[in-house]
Scaffold this motif. Structure first.
Motif, short mmCIF file in Angstrom:
data_model
loop_
_atom_site.label_atom_id
_atom_site.label_comp_id
_atom_site.label_asym_id
_atom_site.label_seq_id
_atom_site.Cartn_x
_atom_site.Cartn_y
_atom_site.Cartn_z
N LYS A 179 40.99 46.37 39.83
CA LYS A 179 40.54 44.99 39.95
C LYS A 179 40.23 44.63 41.39
O LYS A 179 39.28 43.90 41.68
N GLU A 180 41.03 45.16 42.31
CA GLU A 180 40.84 44.84 43.73
C GLU A 180 39.61 45.51 44.33
O GLU A 180 39.21 45.17 45.45
N LEU A 181 39.01 46.45 43.60
CA LEU A 181 37.77 47.06 44.10
C LEU A 181 36.66 46.03 44.26
O LEU A 181 35.76 46.19 45.08
N PHE A 182 36.74 44.96 43.46
CA PHE A 182 35.70 43.94 43.50
C PHE A 182 36.10 42.76 44.38
O PHE A 182 35.49 41.70 44.32
N GLY A 183 37.14 42.95 45.18
CA GLY A 183 37.69 41.84 45.95
C GLY A 183 37.00 41.55 47.27
O GLY A 183 37.04 40.42 47.75
N THR A 184 36.38 42.55 47.90
CA THR A 184 35.74 42.35 49.20
C THR A 184 34.24 42.55 49.08
O THR A 184 33.76 43.30 48.22
N THR A 185 33.52 41.90 49.98
CA THR A 185 32.05 41.97 49.94
C THR A 185 31.56 43.39 50.18
O THR A 185 30.65 43.88 49.49
N ALA A 186 32.17 44.07 51.17
CA ALA A 186 31.72 45.41 51.51
C ALA A 186 31.93 46.38 50.34
O ALA A 186 31.04 47.17 50.00
N THR A 187 33.11 46.32 49.70
CA THR A 187 33.38 47.22 48.58
C THR A 187 32.51 46.89 47.38
O THR A 187 32.02 47.79 46.69
#
Length: 537
Positions: free
Chosen positions: A305-313
């Motif tokens: 779920k945290e893969l989609f948490g930052t703009t760069a990732t």
């Protein structure tokens, strides 16, 4: 390494395993040495390079087995088509009253499973659907059970699948066998690269990482070659020899040093790393760096779920998903799955299995030379050239099909063969390996494993959809317009690379992440002031 950091790592790992103490002379525990004694010493390789190459070659026998699974559809499905049978010589019963010469020896055609075109498309595509279910959890399973155990156990479903394919009395057993083999193929595509990454030196990693694609292509070629047998039972037997060879050869290699250290088995990890580095290399610095990396990964572990948490990732995921979409929508898997059928449909004068073998040779040679191309050519340039030439060849083949359907040209061998060989060659040189290579270049190290699992799942799901719907698309709009569809997709893929894919060759991860974040560092202007010292008179 200082004593404080060493004690910290030991404390972190104490809950998972018991430490094996050193002996009085400070050497590795005798039990560890006894286990490693079963691992063959490859001519006392002092530098470790030969050992790394052979180890990577052995573990990628799993990729070879995966390539064979893909090629099976091209070689076996035409043998299972309605009306195709195997001729057997039958001698009459001695007690029979038939005494005519014609009854002495005669031939009959004995059909096994007969597949319609729809059933054949399911038999081909279920491999990719099973790969979806195998690829996503494979990374987590290998982290829990170990890289070596996971890879060894994957040989079992491959062997079972070939037994099911060879002995199935109906189409449903064939479906199960293909699905089971797909689970193993998908898991191998995710589990093999981490093991190679763990045993390879930094300067050897890019070359050894490409072993997966080379072995996969060799597996496709091997599957096409054994198609000359034209017997489905023998095809399955020959295919089953690959996972058996993989299991027998790989069982002698040590476990991944990174996994052993993550479990607190520091002495075994050092011994395994020593095996892959030779006796001339000082591994203390690499051991220290590995400990620091594992500590960093443990503190910065991310969930799916945290893969989609930052703009760069998130943008990196868009790039990786986009490349996989255009890679699969180019039609590469339908061409590999149905190579023999495509050549038969174009009515070439060359024996279709022989044409498929030539296609396989083109795939293998281009995949091999892509290793050298990737060292000198930038990623974006190679991707755009690859997509563009693939589009041109598919368009040329579509034009040839329309001309042939309109009786404007006679049957020809070299045009379909040349265009498809160029298509797979440029695919293998760029579009095939680069999306997988960029996964290690656009994601942070603590994110790469999970991003790879999701991307592999997308890859195999798209492969399933394209392979399954290829037959429907061909029936709906005919082969010529199907080829045009793939050609236009390749052109759109070129535009996607131009506008959205960053260049990664020669750039640091931070520079790539800054580009994803929209941060453009301005060049600092250096003002140089020259001060002349005037000496006093």
């Amino acid at each position: 390494m200082d004593e404080q950091s060493t004690s910290t790592v030991d404390a972190d790992a104490a809950h998972s395993v018991d430490h094996e103490p050193d002996n009085k002379n400070g050497h590795t525990h005798p039990k560890i040495l006894q286990r490693l004694a079963t691992v063959p010493d490859i001519k006392r390789d002092t530098s470790g390079i030969t050992t790394q190459y052979i180890g990577a070659g052995i573990v990628n026998l799993g990729a070879l087995a995966a390539g064979v699974c893909v090629a099976w559809s091209s070689t076996a499905l035409p043998l299972l088509a309605p009306g195709y049978g195997e001729t057997h010589t039958v001698r009459p019963d001695v007690s029979s009253e038939m005494t005519t010469p014609a009854a002495v020896v005669h031939n009959i055609v004995q059909n096994k499973i007969s597949l319609t075109e729809s059933e054949a498309s399911w038999a081909a595509s279920l491999l990719c659907l099973g790969a979806v279910w195998g690829s996503v959890p494979a990374g987590l399973i290998s982290e829990y059970f170990g890289r070596k155990k996971t890879l060894l156990y994957l040989a079992l479903p491959l062997l079972i699948s070939w037994i099911l394919v060879a002995s199935s009395p109906n189409v449903y057993g064939l479906y199960v066998g293909r699905f089971v083999s797909g689970i193993a193929v998908g898991a191998l595509s995710v589990a093999i690269p981490p093991y190679v990454e763990d045993i390879a030196e930094k300067q050897q990693l890019k070359t050894l990482a490409n072993f997966y694609h080379v072995h996969f292509s060799c597996g496709v070629l091997f599957g096409y070659i054994i198609g000359l047998v034209e017997n489905t039972s023998w095809l399955s037997v020959l295919c089953a020899t690959i996972p058996i060879a993989f299991f027998v050869a790989f069982i002698f290699l040590p476990e991944s040093p990174a996994y052993l250290m993550s479990q607190g088995k520091f002495h075994e990890a050092k011994a395994a790393l020593r095996y892959y580095r030779g006796i001339d290399n000082d591994i203390d610095g690499e051991i220290k760096a590995l400990r620091e990396f594992l500590r960093f990964s443990a503190k910065n572990r991310v969930t799916f779920k945290e893969l989609f948490g930052t703009t760069a990732t998130l943008k990196a995921l868009v790039v990786s998903f986009g490349l996989m979409i255009f890679q699969q929508m180019s039609g590469i898997y339908p061409i590999l799955f149905y190579a023999r059928k495509i050549f038969e449909k174009f009515g070439i004068s060359l024996y279709p299995p022989s044409a498929a073998i030539i296609l396989g040779f083109s795939l293998v040679s281009s995949t091999y030379f892509s290793t050298m191309l990737l060292k000198v050519v930038r990623r974006r340039v190679l991707l755009m050239i690859s997509f563009s030439v693939m589009a041109l060849n598919l368009g040329g083949l579509a034009i040839y099909y329309h001309m042939k359907a309109s009786n404007m040209t006679t049957n020809n061998t070299w045009i379909p063969l040349l265009t498809l060989c160029l298509f797979v060659s440029f695919y293998a040189a760029g579009v095939g390996p680069i999306p997988w290579l960029m996964l290690r270049e656009i994601f942070p190290p603590n994110v790469t494993r999970r991003a790879t699992a999701i991307t592999a799942g997308v890859h195999w799901f798209l492969a399933f959809g394209v392979t399954k719907l290829y037959q429907n698309l061909e029936d709906l709009i005919k082969p010529g317009w199907t080829l045009w569809h793939f050609s236009v997709t390749c052109l759109i893929g070129t535009l996607f690379v131009f506008f959205f894919v960053p260049e990664t060759k020669g750039r640091t991860l931070q520079e790539i992440q800054n580009e994803f974040e929209g941060i453009h560092k301005k060049k600092r202007h250096r003002h140089v002031i020259e001060v002349e010292s005037v000496s006093e008179a």
